[in-house]
Design a protein around this motif. Structure first.
Motif, PDB file in Angstrom:
ATOM      1  N   VAL A 182       0.810  -1.223   0.000  1.00  0.00           N
ATOM      2  CA  VAL A 182       0.000   0.000   0.000  1.00  0.00           C
ATOM      3  C   VAL A 182       0.842   1.272   0.000  1.00  0.00           C
ATOM      4  N   ASP A 183       2.139   1.163   0.312  1.00  0.00           N
ATOM      5  CA  ASP A 183       2.992   2.360   0.294  1.00  0.00           C
ATOM      6  C   ASP A 183       3.575   2.637  -1.085  1.00  0.00           C
ATOM      7  N   THR A 249      -2.741  -1.894  18.047  1.00  0.00           N
ATOM      8  CA  THR A 249      -2.165  -0.548  18.178  1.00  0.00           C
ATOM      9  C   THR A 249      -1.027  -0.351  17.186  1.00  0.00           C
ATOM     10  N   ARG A 250      -0.166  -1.353  17.068  1.00  0.00           N
ATOM     11  CA  ARG A 250       0.974  -1.252  16.147  1.00  0.00           C
ATOM     12  C   ARG A 250       0.494  -1.144  14.701  1.00  0.00           C
ATOM     13  N   LEU A 251      -0.463  -1.985  14.310  1.00  0.00           N
ATOM     14  CA  LEU A 251      -0.943  -1.977  12.934  1.00  0.00           C
ATOM     15  C   LEU A 251      -1.654  -0.669  12.595  1.00  0.00           C
ATOM     16  N   CYS A 252      -2.420  -0.139  13.540  1.00  0.00           N
ATOM     17  CA  CYS A 252      -3.073   1.154  13.307  1.00  0.00           C
ATOM     18  C   CYS A 252      -2.026   2.254  13.112  1.00  0.00           C
ATOM     19  N   SER A 253      -0.940   2.168  13.871  1.00  0.00           N
ATOM     20  CA  SER A 253       0.141   3.142  13.723  1.00  0.00           C
ATOM     21  C   SER A 253       0.851   2.985  12.381  1.00  0.00           C
ATOM     22  N   ASP A 254       1.101   1.722  11.992  1.00  0.00           N
ATOM     23  CA  ASP A 254       1.821   1.449  10.744  1.00  0.00           C
ATOM     24  C   ASP A 254       1.034   1.900   9.518  1.00  0.00           C
ATOM     25  N   TYR A 255      -0.287   1.695   9.555  1.00  0.00           N
ATOM     26  CA  TYR A 255      -1.093   1.952   8.359  1.00  0.00           C
ATOM     27  C   TYR A 255      -2.018   3.159   8.495  1.00  0.00           C
ATOM     28  N   GLY A 256      -1.918   3.870   9.604  1.00  0.00           N
ATOM     29  CA  GLY A 256      -2.815   4.992   9.848  1.00  0.00           C
ATOM     30  C   GLY A 256      -2.693   6.117   8.842  1.00  0.00           C
ATOM     31  N   ALA A 257      -1.523   6.266   8.237  1.00  0.00           N
ATOM     32  CA  ALA A 257      -1.316   7.358   7.274  1.00  0.00           C
ATOM     33  C   ALA A 257      -1.696   6.967   5.849  1.00  0.00           C
ATOM     34  N   LYS A 262      -6.860   3.156  -0.504  1.00  0.00           N
ATOM     35  CA  LYS A 262      -5.878   2.076  -0.670  1.00  0.00           C
ATOM     36  C   LYS A 262      -6.146   0.935   0.298  1.00  0.00           C
ATOM     37  N   LEU A 263      -6.489   1.264   1.532  1.00  0.00           N
ATOM     38  CA  LEU A 263      -6.796   0.219   2.510  1.00  0.00           C
ATOM     39  C   LEU A 263      -8.025  -0.569   2.075  1.00  0.00           C
ATOM     40  N   GLY A 264      -9.039   0.145   1.580  1.00  0.00           N
ATOM     41  CA  GLY A 264     -10.244  -0.529   1.114  1.00  0.00           C
ATOM     42  C   GLY A 264      -9.957  -1.458  -0.049  1.00  0.00           C
ATOM     43  N   ASN A 265      -9.111  -1.024  -0.964  1.00  0.00           N
ATOM     44  CA  ASN A 265      -8.743  -1.878  -2.101  1.00  0.00           C
ATOM     45  C   ASN A 265      -8.016  -3.136  -1.639  1.00  0.00           C
ATOM     46  N   ALA A 266      -7.150  -2.998  -0.624  1.00  0.00           N
ATOM     47  CA  ALA A 266      -6.437  -4.161  -0.096  1.00  0.00           C
ATOM     48  C   ALA A 266      -7.404  -5.153   0.540  1.00  0.00           C
ATOM     49  N   ILE A 281     -17.553  -5.506   7.644  1.00  0.00           N
ATOM     50  CA  ILE A 281     -17.156  -4.823   8.879  1.00  0.00           C
ATOM     51  C   ILE A 281     -15.896  -3.995   8.654  1.00  0.00           C
ATOM     52  N   ALA A 282     -14.903  -4.586   7.993  1.00  0.00           N
ATOM     53  CA  ALA A 282     -13.626  -3.899   7.767  1.00  0.00           C
ATOM     54  C   ALA A 282     -13.819  -2.668   6.891  1.00  0.00           C
ATOM     55  N   LEU A 283     -14.572  -2.793   5.802  1.00  0.00           N
ATOM     56  CA  LEU A 283     -14.760  -1.666   4.884  1.00  0.00           C
ATOM     57  C   LEU A 283     -15.554  -0.537   5.542  1.00  0.00           C
ATOM     58  N   GLU A 284     -16.591  -0.878   6.284  1.00  0.00           N
ATOM     59  CA  GLU A 284     -17.381   0.159   6.949  1.00  0.00           C
ATOM     60  C   GLU A 284     -16.552   0.871   8.012  1.00  0.00           C
ATOM     61  N   ALA A 285     -15.724   0.112   8.728  1.00  0.00           N
ATOM     62  CA  ALA A 285     -14.885   0.716   9.769  1.00  0.00           C
ATOM     63  C   ALA A 285     -13.825   1.633   9.155  1.00  0.00           C
ATOM     64  N   ILE A 286     -13.238   1.207   8.054  1.00  0.00           N
ATOM     65  CA  ILE A 286     -12.235   2.049   7.378  1.00  0.00           C
ATOM     66  C   ILE A 286     -12.878   3.337   6.888  1.00  0.00           C
ATOM     67  N   ALA A 287     -14.056   3.234   6.300  1.00  0.00           N
ATOM     68  CA  ALA A 287     -14.759   4.417   5.806  1.00  0.00           C
ATOM     69  C   ALA A 287     -15.089   5.393   6.931  1.00  0.00           C
ATOM     70  N   ALA A 288     -15.338   4.835   8.135  1.00  0.00           N
ATOM     71  CA  ALA A 288     -15.666   5.675   9.294  1.00  0.00           C
ATOM     72  C   ALA A 288     -14.426   6.163  10.033  1.00  0.00           C
ATOM     73  N   GLY A 289     -13.248   5.739   9.589  1.00  0.00           N
ATOM     74  CA  GLY A 289     -12.009   6.125  10.264  1.00  0.00           C
ATOM     75  C   GLY A 289     -11.740   5.330  11.522  1.00  0.00           C
ATOM     76  N   ASP A 290     -12.481   4.242  11.708  1.00  0.00           N
ATOM     77  CA  ASP A 290     -12.329   3.385  12.894  1.00  0.00           C
ATOM     78  C   ASP A 290     -11.376   2.236  12.544  1.00  0.00           C
ATOM     79  N   TYR A 291     -10.083   2.551  12.498  1.00  0.00           N
ATOM     80  CA  TYR A 291      -9.111   1.565  12.064  1.00  0.00           C
ATOM     81  C   TYR A 291      -8.946   0.422  13.061  1.00  0.00           C
ATOM     82  N   ALA A 292      -9.205   0.666  14.315  1.00  0.00           N
ATOM     83  CA  ALA A 292      -9.072  -0.399  15.313  1.00  0.00           C
ATOM     84  C   ALA A 292     -10.085  -1.517  15.057  1.00  0.00           C
ATOM     85  N   THR A 293     -11.343  -1.143  14.794  1.00  0.00           N
ATOM     86  CA  THR A 293     -12.359  -2.157  14.501  1.00  0.00           C
ATOM     87  C   THR A 293     -12.022  -2.912  13.226  1.00  0.00           C
TER      88      THR A 293
END
Length: 346
Positions: A182-183, A249-257, A262-266, A281-293
């Motif tokens: 994704v980078d 926490t680590r994954l949210c930090s790694d991919y938060g930017a 791109k995250l949705g496509n992955a 669940i993952a796509l709706e959470a990403i769209a809402a900015g809720d990366y932890a969920t």
């Protein structure tokens, strides 16, 4: 002094001191080359194609004369280009099979005062040497752990503790999952990945412990060589245990930017494996900015996948490391201690 033919092992030893010039055409070089080599193409891709057709249809002499027509006016330029790359009078040259391209250019550079070493058998011989090298027995210890455990950080902390490592993901320019690209960092070809990996292996002592991250055969679009992958599957696995929350926490930090698009496509790229509910669940959470969920939903899948892969190993080949801290530095220290005890009590 006439050019000296060198076997691949001697050629690579000297390449640590002297510049290497690859006289193959640009597309050959782009597909794969000796790490650090400068491309000094005798012909363009189109010219090489033309000469190849002439060789097949009209013979060696006709192809040779056409080559002279192309190269003749450029002889002085080749010398200038070599001098622009190095002040050394000792240089190394190769082409595909150690044939006319490298022999012709080495003759010219020899006359210009350079001391030339020729790769015997050319790049083709080098590639055979590389692939054979992956069969060399290594004292591997595999660093295992679920997604988000910080294995790459731990690996680098092990290196800081003077441990030998092979960073497959670093060499592959990929993080080893559907989210590994994704980078947008371009990956090397598999051939170049193999060359770079072999170059990294050459400086290691095969008789001493070499730490390597647990990986599948494919890392993005490149593949781990069969000889090395087989050894990875047979080696001891040091499985680290890191809490689920620390991993999230680590994954949210790694991919938060990374952009939500791109995250949705992955996520969509692995939707068949995730299943409809986890994907939603993952796509709706990403769209809402809720990366932890979103991360929790993805880890449900990745954790099961990792456990399934580990189940194919013999249970006696897996050693668990439970550590109070989630710190990569602290875990690296504990791993070094654990490995030392294993070596004393095999």
């Amino acid at each position: 002094m006439s050019p000296r033919p060198l076997n691949p092992d001697i050629f690579l030893q000297q390449a640590a001191q002297y510049p290497v010039f690859d006289v193959r055409c640009p597309s050959e070089y782009a597909r794969g080359h000796i790490p650090g080599a400068h491309n000094l193409p005798l012909f363009s891709d189109e010219e090489r194609h033309e000469i190849g057709i002439l060789y097949k249809q009209q013979g060696r002499t006709c192809a040779f004369m056409r080559g002279l027509e192309i190269v003749g006016p450029l002889l002085a330029e080749y010398i200038v280009r070599v001098r622009s790359h190095t002040d050394s009078r000792h240089i190394l040259i190769h082409c595909w099979r150690g044939g006319m391209r490298s022999e012709s250019l080495s003759w010219l550079l020899d006359k210009a005062g350079f001391r030339v070493g020729l790769l015997k058998g050319g790049y083709k011989a080098y590639r055979k040497y590389v692939m054979t090298g992956f069969e060399t027995p290594l004292s591997l210890l595999v660093l295992g752990g679920m997604t988000g455990s910080g294995k790459t950080e731990i690996l680098h902390n092990l290196q800081r503790r003077r441990q030998q490592i092979l960073d497959l993901e670093g060499l592959a320019h990929h993080k080893g999952s559907a989210f590994g690209a994704v980078d947008n960092i371009a990956q090397p070809t598999t051939e170049q990945f193999e060359n770079d990996l072999f170059d990294a292996m050459r400086v290691l002592d095969p008789g001493q412990t070499i730490w390597i991250e647990d990986e599948s055969r494919k890392i993005g679009h490149v593949s781990v060589p069969e000889g090395l992958f087989r050894q990875m599957r047979e080696a001891l696995v040091m499985r680290i245990q890191v809490s689920r929350q620390a991993r999230v926490t680590r994954l949210c930090s790694d991919y938060g930017a990374v952009s939500p698009e791109k995250l949705g496509n992955a996520v969509r790229a692995i939707s068949k494996r995730l299943g409809g509910e986890r994907t939603r669940i993952a796509l709706e959470a990403i769209a809402a900015g809720d990366y932890a969920t979103a991360t929790h939903a993805l880890l449900d899948y990745y954790d099961k996948t990792y456990q399934f892969g580990l189940s194919k190993r013999h249970p006696d080949s897996i050693i668990d490391l439970d550590h109070a801290s989630d710190s990569p530095c602290a875990i690296a220290g504990a791993l070094v201690e654990k490995a030392a005890k294993i070596s004393r009590n095999p």
